[in-house]
Write an enzyme that holds these catalytic residues in place. Structure first.
Site, PDB file in Angstrom:
ATOM      1  N   CYS A 180      43.326  39.923  33.730  1.00  0.00           N
ATOM      2  CA  CYS A 180      43.769  39.974  32.331  1.00  0.00           C
ATOM      3  C   CYS A 180      43.670  38.605  31.681  1.00  0.00           C
ATOM      4  O   CYS A 180      43.269  38.478  30.525  1.00  0.00           O
ATOM      5  CB  CYS A 180      45.215  40.452  32.244  1.00  0.00           C
ATOM      6  SG  CYS A 180      45.413  42.224  32.221  1.00  0.00           S
ATOM      7  N   CYS A 216      42.510  49.198  29.806  1.00  0.00           N
ATOM      8  CA  CYS A 216      41.284  49.314  30.602  1.00  0.00           C
ATOM      9  C   CYS A 216      41.393  50.505  31.566  1.00  0.00           C
ATOM     10  O   CYS A 216      42.473  50.779  32.100  1.00  0.00           O
ATOM     11  CB  CYS A 216      41.061  48.044  31.399  1.00  0.00           C
ATOM     12  SG  CYS A 216      40.796  46.579  30.398  1.00  0.00           S
ATOM     13  N   CYS A 237      43.081  50.349  35.082  1.00  0.00           N
ATOM     14  CA  CYS A 237      44.511  50.000  35.094  1.00  0.00           C
ATOM     15  C   CYS A 237      45.340  50.945  34.229  1.00  0.00           C
ATOM     16  O   CYS A 237      46.502  50.643  33.940  1.00  0.00           O
ATOM     17  CB  CYS A 237      44.699  48.570  34.614  1.00  0.00           C
ATOM     18  SG  CYS A 237      43.759  47.379  35.564  1.00  0.00           S
ATOM     19  N   CYS A 242      49.676  42.530  29.603  1.00  0.00           N
ATOM     20  CA  CYS A 242      48.429  41.823  29.921  1.00  0.00           C
ATOM     21  C   CYS A 242      48.501  40.348  29.531  1.00  0.00           C
ATOM     22  O   CYS A 242      47.686  39.556  29.976  1.00  0.00           O
ATOM     23  CB  CYS A 242      47.246  42.486  29.216  1.00  0.00           C
ATOM     24  SG  CYS A 242      47.391  42.487  27.428  1.00  0.00           S
TER      25      CYS A 242
HETATM   26  S1  SF4 Z   1      43.825  45.664  32.171  1.00  0.00           S
HETATM   27 FE1  SF4 Z   1      42.959  45.671  34.269  1.00  0.00          FE
HETATM   28  S2  SF4 Z   1      40.709  45.637  34.041  1.00  0.00           S
HETATM   29 FE2  SF4 Z   1      41.631  45.114  32.038  1.00  0.00          FE
HETATM   30  S3  SF4 Z   1      41.628  42.904  31.988  1.00  0.00           S
HETATM   31 FE3  SF4 Z   1      43.659  43.547  32.785  1.00  0.00          FE
HETATM   32  S4  SF4 Z   1      43.473  43.666  35.065  1.00  0.00           S
HETATM   33 FE4  SF4 Z   1      41.388  43.498  34.153  1.00  0.00          FE
END
Ligand code: SF4
Length: 230
Positions: A119, A200, A203, A226
């Site tokens: 993130c 995303c 996740c 995030c």
């Molecule tokens: S939500 Fe998941 S895939 Fe998206 S940036 Fe964060 S850790 Fe990475």
């Protein structure tokens, strides 16, 4: 001897923290369009709106105030196809001044082994890039979305020193649903599949707790945010 040159100050009014705190209290009683108008009046064009594309409520509100406002979407490379379709639908509907922040190819497995750094590198790093040269930014963050957001201010200074405005911070879920219905606002089709908070794909899961809209985010991990809105 340093050869670093300070960037020239932006031609916008600087607000002290005390002023922002007073405005924050005042904005509790202002409707969202008036808050957005305040942000546009004081900071445009050094202002943008960061959008998650879960729905286009704050985009609908903001483009009614300033049709040319810059809307930023961070394409992490991990989004659901439905989210990218929503970006396109919203772009067409509003003729958006859309700035897509695309991420350079990166370790496909980073989200598995280290979501915090994923993130940080993918989302927060791209937002930092989008906010370079800006004096203020807005988002659709709401207090009702999660306990971690329950005390979110409507206006405050972020960690970068920029003014951050959350024009619909006080809106309930019913307020959002009502606005979507009244204004025929585009929404991410994943909402009709039971997702209540969309990030995303790797996740984001269906919510495990019906009383917690964000319980499907980073399910099974300690992570709840995030870092975009810190
Ligand atoms: S939500 Fe998941 S895939 Fe998206 S940036 Fe964060 S850790 Fe990475």
């Amino acid at each position: 001897m340093s050869f670093l040159v300070e960037p020239p100050p932006l031609p916008v009014r600087a607000f002290h923290d005390e002023e922002l705190a007073e405005l924050n209290a005042e904005f509790e009683h202002w409707p969202a369009p008036k808050i957005i108008q305040w942000a546009v009046d004081h900071f445009a064009p050094h202002l943008c709106l960061a959008a998650s594309m879960q729905d286009a409520v704050v985009i609908d509100l903001a483009t009614k105030v300033d049709p040319g406002i810059e809307v930023v979407f961070i394409d992490t490379g991990y989004h659901f196809p439905e989210t990218l379709e929503t970006v396109e639908a919203v772009r067409r509907r509003y003729g958006l001044n859309l700035r897509m922040m695309t991420v350079a190819p990166h370790d496909e497995e980073l989200w598995k082994v280290d979501p915090e750094n994923c993130c940080s590198a993918v989302k927060v790093g791209q937002l930092d890039r989008a906010l370079a040269g800006k004096a203020a930014w807005m988002s659709g963050l709401r207090r009702a979305e999660a306990e971690t957001r329950a005390t979110a201010p409507i206006v405050a200074r972020d960690l970068r020193g920029l003014v951050k405005v959350n024009p619909i911070a006080t809106w309930s879920d019913l307020d959002v649903e009502g606005y979507i219905a009244d204004h025929d606002v585009p929404v991410n089709p994943l909402l009709s599949q039971g997702y209540t908070s969309i990030g995303c794909q790797p996740c984001t899961f269906l919510p495990s707790d019906p009383g917690d809209a964000r319980s499907g985010r980073w399910a099974g991990r300690d992570k709840t945010e995030c870092g975009l809105h810190i």
